[in-house]
Design a protein around this motif. Structure first.
Motif, PDB file in Angstrom:
ATOM      1  N   LYS A  64       0.824  -1.211   0.000  1.00 54.02           N
ATOM      2  CA  LYS A  64       0.000   0.000   0.000  1.00 54.02           C
ATOM      3  C   LYS A  64       0.860   1.263   0.000  1.00 54.02           C
ATOM      4  CE  LYS A  64      -3.942   1.919   2.616  1.00 54.02           C
ATOM      5  NZ  LYS A  64      -4.828   1.618   3.767  1.00 54.02           N
ATOM      6  N   ILE A  65       0.562   2.154  -0.923  1.00 59.80           N
ATOM      7  CA  ILE A  65       1.342   3.369  -1.124  1.00 59.80           C
ATOM      8  C   ILE A  65       0.717   4.573  -0.429  1.00 59.80           C
ATOM      9  CG2 ILE A  65       1.997   5.038  -2.917  1.00 59.80           C
ATOM     10  CD1 ILE A  65       2.630   2.576  -4.705  1.00 59.80           C
ATOM     11  N   HIS A  66      -0.577   4.761  -0.563  1.00 66.77           N
ATOM     12  CA  HIS A  66      -1.241   5.937   0.020  1.00 66.77           C
ATOM     13  C   HIS A  66      -1.734   5.602   1.431  1.00 66.77           C
ATOM     14  CE1 HIS A  66      -1.745   6.691  -4.416  1.00 66.77           C
ATOM     15  NE2 HIS A  66      -1.222   7.845  -4.019  1.00 66.77           N
ATOM     16  N   LEU A  67      -0.861   5.775   2.403  1.00 66.01           N
ATOM     17  CA  LEU A  67      -1.212   5.457   3.788  1.00 66.01           C
ATOM     18  C   LEU A  67      -1.962   6.626   4.416  1.00 66.01           C
ATOM     19  CD1 LEU A  67       2.160   3.903   5.013  1.00 66.01           C
ATOM     20  CD2 LEU A  67       0.090   2.665   4.327  1.00 66.01           C
ATOM     21  N   PRO A  68      -3.175   6.405   4.906  1.00 60.41           N
ATOM     22  CA  PRO A  68      -3.910   7.477   5.575  1.00 60.41           C
ATOM     23  C   PRO A  68      -3.530   7.553   7.051  1.00 60.41           C
ATOM     24  CG  PRO A  68      -5.264   5.536   5.490  1.00 60.41           C
ATOM     25  CD  PRO A  68      -3.952   5.166   4.826  1.00 60.41           C
ATOM     26  N   GLY A  69      -4.151   8.504   7.734  1.00 60.39           N
ATOM     27  CA  GLY A  69      -4.023   8.537   9.185  1.00 60.39           C
ATOM     28  C   GLY A  69      -2.855   9.369   9.682  1.00 60.39           C
ATOM     29  N   HIS A  70      -2.274   8.944  10.799  1.00 55.73           N
ATOM     30  CA  HIS A  70      -1.312   9.766  11.529  1.00 55.73           C
ATOM     31  C   HIS A  70      -0.324   8.862  12.253  1.00 55.73           C
ATOM     32  CE1 HIS A  70      -3.813   9.106  15.270  1.00 55.73           C
ATOM     33  NE2 HIS A  70      -4.668   8.810  14.314  1.00 55.73           N
ATOM     34  N   VAL A  71       0.663   9.484  12.939  1.00 58.19           N
ATOM     35  CA  VAL A  71       1.752   8.729  13.574  1.00 58.19           C
ATOM     36  C   VAL A  71       1.595   8.665  15.088  1.00 58.19           C
ATOM     37  CG1 VAL A  71       4.244   8.648  13.961  1.00 58.19           C
ATOM     38  CG2 VAL A  71       3.358   9.268  11.703  1.00 58.19           C
ATOM     39  N   GLU A  72       1.296   9.797  15.707  1.00 56.71           N
ATOM     40  CA  GLU A  72       1.206   9.849  17.164  1.00 56.71           C
ATOM     41  C   GLU A  72      -0.243   9.883  17.619  1.00 56.71           C
ATOM     42  OE1 GLU A  72       3.745   9.359  18.946  1.00 56.71           O
ATOM     43  OE2 GLU A  72       5.267   9.598  17.370  1.00 56.71           O
ATOM     44  N   PHE A  73      -0.472   9.584  18.907  1.00 58.43           N
ATOM     45  CA  PHE A  73      -1.828   9.583  19.456  1.00 58.43           C
ATOM     46  C   PHE A  73      -2.453  10.963  19.277  1.00 58.43           C
ATOM     47  CE2 PHE A  73      -5.182   9.713  22.570  1.00 58.43           C
ATOM     48  CZ  PHE A  73      -5.692   8.432  22.532  1.00 58.43           C
ATOM     49  N   ASP A  74      -3.659  10.999  18.743  1.00 55.53           N
ATOM     50  CA  ASP A  74      -4.330  12.249  18.402  1.00 55.53           C
ATOM     51  C   ASP A  74      -5.556  12.413  19.291  1.00 55.53           C
ATOM     52  OD1 ASP A  74      -5.592  14.424  17.298  1.00 55.53           O
ATOM     53  OD2 ASP A  74      -5.491  13.720  15.231  1.00 55.53           O
ATOM     54  N   PHE A 130       3.056   1.260   9.440  1.00 55.50           N
ATOM     55  CA  PHE A 130       3.452   0.820   8.098  1.00 55.50           C
ATOM     56  C   PHE A 130       4.364   1.843   7.441  1.00 55.50           C
ATOM     57  CE2 PHE A 130      -0.985  -0.959   8.429  1.00 55.50           C
ATOM     58  CZ  PHE A 130      -0.612  -2.293   8.517  1.00 55.50           C
ATOM     59  N   GLU A 131       5.197   1.353   6.544  1.00 58.00           N
ATOM     60  CA  GLU A 131       5.966   2.206   5.640  1.00 58.00           C
ATOM     61  C   GLU A 131       5.219   2.283   4.307  1.00 58.00           C
ATOM     62  OE1 GLU A 131      10.132   0.762   5.485  1.00 58.00           O
ATOM     63  OE2 GLU A 131       9.486  -0.553   7.123  1.00 58.00           O
ATOM     64  N   PRO A 132       5.350   3.411   3.581  1.00 57.92           N
ATOM     65  CA  PRO A 132       4.745   3.468   2.248  1.00 57.92           C
ATOM     66  C   PRO A 132       5.306   2.361   1.364  1.00 57.92           C
ATOM     67  CG  PRO A 132       5.450   5.651   2.958  1.00 57.92           C
ATOM     68  CD  PRO A 132       6.017   4.678   3.940  1.00 57.92           C
ATOM     69  N   GLY A 133       4.438   1.775   0.547  1.00 53.89           N
ATOM     70  CA  GLY A 133       4.856   0.677  -0.319  1.00 53.89           C
ATOM     71  C   GLY A 133       6.012   1.063  -1.225  1.00 53.89           C
ATOM     72  N   ASP A 134       6.848   0.076  -1.535  1.00 51.19           N
ATOM     73  CA  ASP A 134       8.056   0.317  -2.330  1.00 51.19           C
ATOM     74  C   ASP A 134       8.076  -0.456  -3.646  1.00 51.19           C
ATOM     75  OD1 ASP A 134       8.329  -2.236  -1.315  1.00 51.19           O
ATOM     76  OD2 ASP A 134      10.374  -1.957  -0.563  1.00 51.19           O
ATOM     77  N   LEU A 135       6.936  -1.025  -4.026  1.00 53.66           N
ATOM     78  CA  LEU A 135       6.897  -1.856  -5.240  1.00 53.66           C
ATOM     79  C   LEU A 135       6.203  -1.162  -6.410  1.00 53.66           C
ATOM     80  CD1 LEU A 135       6.001  -5.324  -3.646  1.00 53.66           C
ATOM     81  CD2 LEU A 135       8.259  -4.448  -4.276  1.00 53.66           C
ATOM     82  N   GLY A 136       5.668   0.040  -6.182  1.00 50.42           N
ATOM     83  CA  GLY A 136       4.943   0.715  -7.249  1.00 50.42           C
ATOM     84  C   GLY A 136       3.606   0.051  -7.528  1.00 50.42           C
ATOM     85  N   PHE A 137       2.992   0.456  -8.629  1.00 48.51           N
ATOM     86  CA  PHE A 137       1.693  -0.080  -9.032  1.00 48.51           C
ATOM     87  C   PHE A 137       1.913  -1.072 -10.169  1.00 48.51           C
ATOM     88  CE2 PHE A 137       0.647   4.109  -7.240  1.00 48.51           C
ATOM     89  CZ  PHE A 137      -0.262   3.718  -6.279  1.00 48.51           C
ATOM     90  N   GLY A 138       2.173  -2.321  -9.804  1.00 45.12           N
ATOM     91  CA  GLY A 138       2.444  -3.337 -10.817  1.00 45.12           C
ATOM     92  C   GLY A 138       1.177  -3.955 -11.372  1.00 45.12           C
ATOM     93  N   MET A 157      -3.898  -8.122 -14.564  1.00 44.34           N
ATOM     94  CA  MET A 157      -4.467  -7.829 -13.260  1.00 44.34           C
ATOM     95  C   MET A 157      -3.568  -6.908 -12.458  1.00 44.34           C
ATOM     96  SD  MET A 157      -5.918 -11.523 -11.989  1.00 44.34           S
ATOM     97  CE  MET A 157      -7.020 -12.493 -13.031  1.00 44.34           C
ATOM     98  N   GLY A 158      -4.202  -6.036 -11.678  1.00 45.08           N
ATOM     99  CA  GLY A 158      -3.481  -5.163 -10.762  1.00 45.08           C
ATOM    100  C   GLY A 158      -4.139  -5.190  -9.397  1.00 45.08           C
ATOM    101  N   MET A 159      -3.440  -4.602  -8.421  1.00 36.61           N
ATOM    102  CA  MET A 159      -3.964  -4.539  -7.059  1.00 36.61           C
ATOM    103  C   MET A 159      -3.744  -3.151  -6.473  1.00 36.61           C
ATOM    104  SD  MET A 159      -2.709  -8.137  -5.312  1.00 36.61           S
ATOM    105  CE  MET A 159      -1.054  -8.119  -6.013  1.00 36.61           C
ATOM    106  N   CYS A 160      -4.636  -2.759  -5.586  1.00 30.19           N
ATOM    107  CA  CYS A 160      -4.413  -1.605  -4.725  1.00 30.19           C
ATOM    108  C   CYS A 160      -5.146  -1.870  -3.418  1.00 30.19           C
ATOM    109  CB  CYS A 160      -4.849  -0.300  -5.382  1.00 30.19           C
ATOM    110  SG  CYS A 160      -6.594  -0.172  -5.797  1.00 30.19           S
ATOM    111  N   THR A 216      -3.432   6.153  -8.815  1.00 32.01           N
ATOM    112  CA  THR A 216      -3.417   4.704  -8.625  1.00 32.01           C
ATOM    113  C   THR A 216      -3.956   3.990  -9.856  1.00 32.01           C
ATOM    114  OG1 THR A 216      -3.711   4.913  -6.233  1.00 32.01           O
ATOM    115  CG2 THR A 216      -4.369   2.817  -7.231  1.00 32.01           C
ATOM    116  N   TRP A 217      -5.135   4.392 -10.273  1.00 35.04           N
ATOM    117  CA  TRP A 217      -5.811   3.741 -11.397  1.00 35.04           C
ATOM    118  C   TRP A 217      -5.080   4.010 -12.708  1.00 35.04           C
ATOM    119  CZ3 TRP A 217      -9.947   0.658 -10.167  1.00 35.04           C
ATOM    120  CH2 TRP A 217     -10.501   0.839  -8.903  1.00 35.04           C
TER     121      TRP A 217
END
Length: 313
Positions: free
Chosen positions: A123-133, A146-154, A163-166, A176-177
């Protein structure tokens, strides 16, 4: 005509105390239904093996890592791959991946009908935040765990299709699309775990959340002339509701199958892959119609910047 029977295997709530083995048993029950319907491919949700753990704030990395898979398949998930081989059904599902190098990703995989993993997406587009909000009604800590994905959109050739995945939030981003569309994608497998209420805006409830989800998927499918299979993990997990709304969308953007419950449910559709070709040859014939000389801002700028104001006096 190139046809595949595609199954969208929605899962109901998975609570913190539910074991991987119990979840896999539920997944196998849905695969049994898929075999009876003659499915060629079955798509499961994001983080299909566990609760949506990013709602919980954790400081102990060892505790965090208990939610991650160090191998795929592993002992708990091997029955899924055995089912693929025995019944000739390909699968796609999401899980939290801990790599041998110690990297943490929100991952989905795609198998062929022998159970061999032929594709992996992080997953590349990670939502949310890092610290308690303290300003949120509940936490959404994907950026912490999580870290942002490093494989691109294959994309991958599988079952005679491209076929593709997201994953989840990726569906909201047209890039993405289009990245998959530029590789000729004909079927996008998408899993999600989406809260029924926006943690930062209580007026945005399930009705609005479902609308925006479907809007994104239908637009992505239409604008890239591809089938899309979007599959939820839904229901109330440890008191926190996730929306359902699993759908299968055709290359013209129309919903052709829709889940009716918030629990474990299989929907399916016979998808004609050749139905992608009209759009790809006409309005979305990229080679004829795209004008990349005007798209530079898409990759040269991350944030939005309005033009400077002018003094009209």
């Amino acid at each position: 005509m190139r046809e595949l029977v595609i199954g969208a295997a929605q899962l109901g709530a998975i609570n913190k105390d539910d074991s991987r083995e119990s979840v896999v048993t539920r997944m196998l029950a849905l695969l049994d239904q898929a075999a009876l319907r003659g499915c060629d491919l079955v798509v499961f949700p994001e983080l299909a093996l566990t609760t949506f753990f990013p709602r919980w704030y954790m400081e102990d990395q060892a505790e965090v890592d208990t939610w991650f898979e160090r191998e795929m398949p592993g002992p708990a998930t091997q029955p899924l791959f055995d089912f693929c081989r025995e019944h000739g059904i390909a699968i796609s599902f999401g899980y939290a991946e801990l790599t041998p190098e110690g990297h943490h990703f929100n991952t989905s995989i795609l198998t062929d009908k022998t159970g061999r993993i032929v594709g992996k997406y992080r997953k590349i587009h990670l939502p949310g935040h890092v610290e308690f909000d303290t300003e949120r009604d509940f936490q959404h800590l994907e950026k912490r765990y999580f870290e942002p994905g490093d494989l691109g959109f294959g994309v991958w050739r599988n079952l005679g299709a491209v076929m593709g995945m997201c994953i989840c939030n990726d569906r909201r981003w047209p890039e993405t699309w289009r990245m998959m569309g530029l590789q000729g994608v004909e079927l996008v497998a998408l899993g999600y775990n989406t809260p029924s209420v926006n943690s930062q805006n209580r007026t945005e409830g399930e009705r609005e959340r479902l609308f925006h989800s479907e809007l994104s998927i239908q637009a992505g499918a239409y604008q890239n002339a591809t089938w899309a299979v979007a599959v939820a993990k839904a229901g109330v997990e440890d008191g926190f509701p996730l929306m359902a709304g699993s759908i299968i969308v055709d290359p013209n953007g129309f919903v052709v199958a829709r889940a009716e419950t918030n629990g474990d449910e299989l929907i399916s559709h016979r998808c004609d892959l050749d139905a992608c070709q009209f759009g790809k040859r006409t309005i979305f014939d990229f080679a004829r119609h795209r004008r990349i000389e005007h798209y530079g801002l898409i990759t040269s700028r991350t944030g939005a910047e309005a033009p400077p104001e002018h003094d009209d006096a």
